[in-house]
Design a protein around this motif. Structure first.
Motif, PDB file in Angstrom:
ATOM      1  N   LEU A 168      -6.695  -1.532   7.682  1.00  0.00           N
ATOM      2  CA  LEU A 168      -6.341  -2.455   6.602  1.00  0.00           C
ATOM      3  C   LEU A 168      -5.154  -1.924   5.804  1.00  0.00           C
ATOM      4  O   LEU A 168      -4.250  -2.665   5.432  1.00  0.00           O
ATOM      5  CB  LEU A 168      -7.574  -2.615   5.705  1.00  0.00           C
ATOM      6  N   VAL A 169      -5.176  -0.617   5.553  1.00  0.00           N
ATOM      7  CA  VAL A 169      -4.124  -0.010   4.736  1.00  0.00           C
ATOM      8  C   VAL A 169      -2.860   0.218   5.564  1.00  0.00           C
ATOM      9  O   VAL A 169      -1.747   0.212   5.054  1.00  0.00           O
ATOM     10  CB  VAL A 169      -4.630   1.333   4.152  1.00  0.00           C
ATOM     11  N   LYS A 171      -1.064  -1.443   7.656  1.00  0.00           N
ATOM     12  CA  LYS A 171       0.023  -2.411   7.727  1.00  0.00           C
ATOM     13  C   LYS A 171       0.984  -2.233   6.553  1.00  0.00           C
ATOM     14  O   LYS A 171       2.187  -2.158   6.738  1.00  0.00           O
ATOM     15  CB  LYS A 171      -0.566  -3.824   7.727  1.00  0.00           C
ATOM     16  N   GLU A 172       0.400  -2.130   5.361  1.00  0.00           N
ATOM     17  CA  GLU A 172       1.246  -1.954   4.181  1.00  0.00           C
ATOM     18  C   GLU A 172       1.889  -0.574   4.168  1.00  0.00           C
ATOM     19  O   GLU A 172       3.006  -0.398   3.692  1.00  0.00           O
ATOM     20  CB  GLU A 172       0.437  -2.184   2.896  1.00  0.00           C
ATOM     21  N   ARG A 210      -1.667   6.050  -0.629  1.00  0.00           N
ATOM     22  CA  ARG A 210      -0.464   5.291  -0.280  1.00  0.00           C
ATOM     23  C   ARG A 210       0.470   5.201  -1.489  1.00  0.00           C
ATOM     24  O   ARG A 210       1.676   5.403  -1.378  1.00  0.00           O
ATOM     25  CB  ARG A 210      -0.875   3.894   0.180  1.00  0.00           C
TER      26      ARG A 210
ATOM     27  N   ALA B  85      -3.561  -8.891   6.136  1.00  0.00           N
ATOM     28  CA  ALA B  85      -4.207  -7.740   5.520  1.00  0.00           C
ATOM     29  C   ALA B  85      -3.551  -7.471   4.174  1.00  0.00           C
ATOM     30  O   ALA B  85      -2.360  -7.250   4.087  1.00  0.00           O
ATOM     31  CB  ALA B  85      -4.038  -6.520   6.409  1.00  0.00           C
ATOM     32  N   VAL B  87      -4.271  -5.003   0.950  1.00  0.00           N
ATOM     33  CA  VAL B  87      -5.129  -3.954   0.427  1.00  0.00           C
ATOM     34  C   VAL B  87      -5.666  -4.359  -0.947  1.00  0.00           C
ATOM     35  O   VAL B  87      -6.837  -4.176  -1.267  1.00  0.00           O
ATOM     36  CB  VAL B  87      -4.351  -2.634   0.326  1.00  0.00           C
ATOM     37  N   MET B 103     -10.170  -8.061   9.360  1.00  0.00           N
ATOM     38  CA  MET B 103      -8.906  -8.680   9.716  1.00  0.00           C
ATOM     39  C   MET B 103      -9.037  -9.579  10.939  1.00  0.00           C
ATOM     40  O   MET B 103      -9.678  -9.221  11.912  1.00  0.00           O
ATOM     41  CB  MET B 103      -7.865  -7.597   9.984  1.00  0.00           C
TER      42      MET B 103
END
Lengths: 312, 129
Positions: A168-169, A171-172, A210, B85, B87, B103
């Motif tokens: 989930l994290v 991608k960013e 992050r 997605a 966060v 996801m």
């Protein structure tokens, strides 16, 4: 760790006196609920100071245990007061927001000719709504901190849970050229724990990491089973690290190293509450310039006090 | 694991139809609605165990819907499903008491597994009361 100094005691007593004052003021001005809350805190604070005095001369280990107990009691009392305040503040906040939106609506209906002043007013209204939302984030965090969520104990595949949250994290993170490195020990036993609560903690820590890195760097998340059979999770980042004088406050409510307005300072306090409720422990270590590392250790199953799942 | 009742909320009609069909095929009592508002209406009238909720929807979005569901029926477990997605909304969702944040695309077996765990959690919670 050494015992408390003179200034610590002085501050403790001073806090107690101030809280007594606040309690008296609140009760006189008619806000009995908050007043009583403040009174409780004041009493607790006084009690703490007395214990600190008496504790002089005790061996370090005993002192540490005492300190922990006090910390827990203090947090619980603070949590209750904070939740009360959050509830009280939410109502006026809702009204402010509604009035701001209504003003905007009236402005549109009034068909006032477009002028720079009108644009200014609209801008200002937007800012009011934004700041109300910011305040609401804080009250929501406070309520979350105080809420005693009984963990629901189920079998949890920790590695899988971590893989999900890391994805989930990722991608960013990738967008800022941050690598997410996984070092997960294969074949970890399933643990008895609360998956949604753990997801909240892991996601929060990964997101902090992050933000600490900003761009160009890496986050390493690892799992392993320690000698005592507990499961250890570490999340390390290559950010700028936390200065040693700040690190002991990192789990305190409202303590934040982020830019004002970007964090409520409650994330780590909530995370610690969750981990403790699951019978685990969370610590932070850092050297300035070398990033920070958070370590969680979890028991294979929580000790007594937490009810167990009926399922196998 | 016995049968349980599922509601899927997604504004993409094609996706919704297919997933409802597939979950029914697996023996679950499944319904689908196209918006958060409709989901709340549905839950008023019908007992449900697990809700699978899309995050991005026009009108009431997934987070708003989650908040309302947890306010009205705290026992229902909610799995958030997202195409993008984020966060931020993931953290929000978990804080608001979602069971999981998943996801898209997610293999059906994996989703089913999560749904079973969510249902198990609901049962345990009811036993604890």
């Amino acid at each position: 760790m050494s015992g408390p100094g003179k200034t610590d005691r002085l501050i403790s007593y001073l806090t107690a006196i101030l809280l007594f004052g606040a309690a008296v003021f609140l009760i006189i001005s008619g806000n009995t609920v908050l007043g009583l809350g403040a009174l409780c805190l004041a009493g607790l604070s006084w009690f703490t100071s007395r214990r600190l005095l008496r504790r002089q001369g005790k061996p370090d280990r005993e002192w540490l245990l005492d300190e922990r107990l006090l910390q827990t009691q203090k947090l619980a009392a603070m949590g209750e007061l904070a939740a009360g305040v959050a509830h009280e503040i939410n109502n006026p906040l809702a009204i402010i927001r509604q009035e701001a939106e209504w003003t905007g609506q009236v402005l549109r209906q009034a068909e006032i000719p477009e002028t720079p002043q009108l644009a200014e007013v609209r801008d200002s209204l937007r800012e009011i709504v934004q700041q109300v939302d910011r305040a609401r984030d804080i009250t929501a965090g406070l309520l979350n901190l105080a809420r005693k969520r009984e963990p629901v104990i189920q079998k949890v595949d920790l590695n899988r849970l971590i893989r999900d949250m890391a994805a989930l994290v990722e991608k960013e993170a990738k967008a800022s050229n941050i690598q997410v490195i996984r070092r997960l020990q294969e074949g970890l036993p399933l643990i008895e724990s609360d998956a949604p609560l753990l997801r909240q903690v892991i996601l929060n820590l990964l997101n902090n990491a992050r933000q600490a890195v900003g761009k160009d760097g890496s986050i390493t998340i690892s799992t392993r089973q320690a000698q005592d059979r507990r499961i250890v999770i570490t999340i390390a980042d290559t950010g700028s690290g936390i200065p040693p004088e700040l690190i002991r406050h990192i789990f305190d409510p409202f303590f934040t190293t982020k830019e004002p307005g970007t964090g409520t300072g409650l994330g780590l306090a909530i995370s610690r509450g969750i981990i403790h409720s699951l019978g685990g422990d969370i610590t932070a270590a850092s050297r300035a310039g070398e990033g920070a590392e958070f370590t969680i250790s979890l028991p294979l199953r929580p000790e007594t006090g937490v009810r167990h799942a009926a399922t196998a | 694991m016995d049968k349980f009742r599922v509601l899927v909320v997604d504004d993409e009609e094609d996706f919704l139809e297919t997933i409802v069909k597939r979950l029914r095929d697996r023996g679950l009592e499944t319904h689908g609605v196209l918006s958060g508002e409709k989901a709340l209406q549905f839950l008023e009238g019908q007992d449900t165990d697990v809700v699978v909720l899309d995050v991005r929807m026009p009108g009431m979005d997934g987070i708003e819907t989650l908040k309302e569901i947890k306010k009205r029926k705290p026992g229902i477990e909610v799995i958030m499903l997202t195409g993008h997605a984020s966060v931020e909304s993931g953290i929000q969702g978990m804080q608001l008491g979602a069971f999981d944040y998943v996801m898209k695309p997610v293999p059906l077996d994996e989703l089913l597994d999560k749904m079973r765990q969510a249902y198990e959690r609901k049962v345990i919670q009811e036993e604890q009361l």
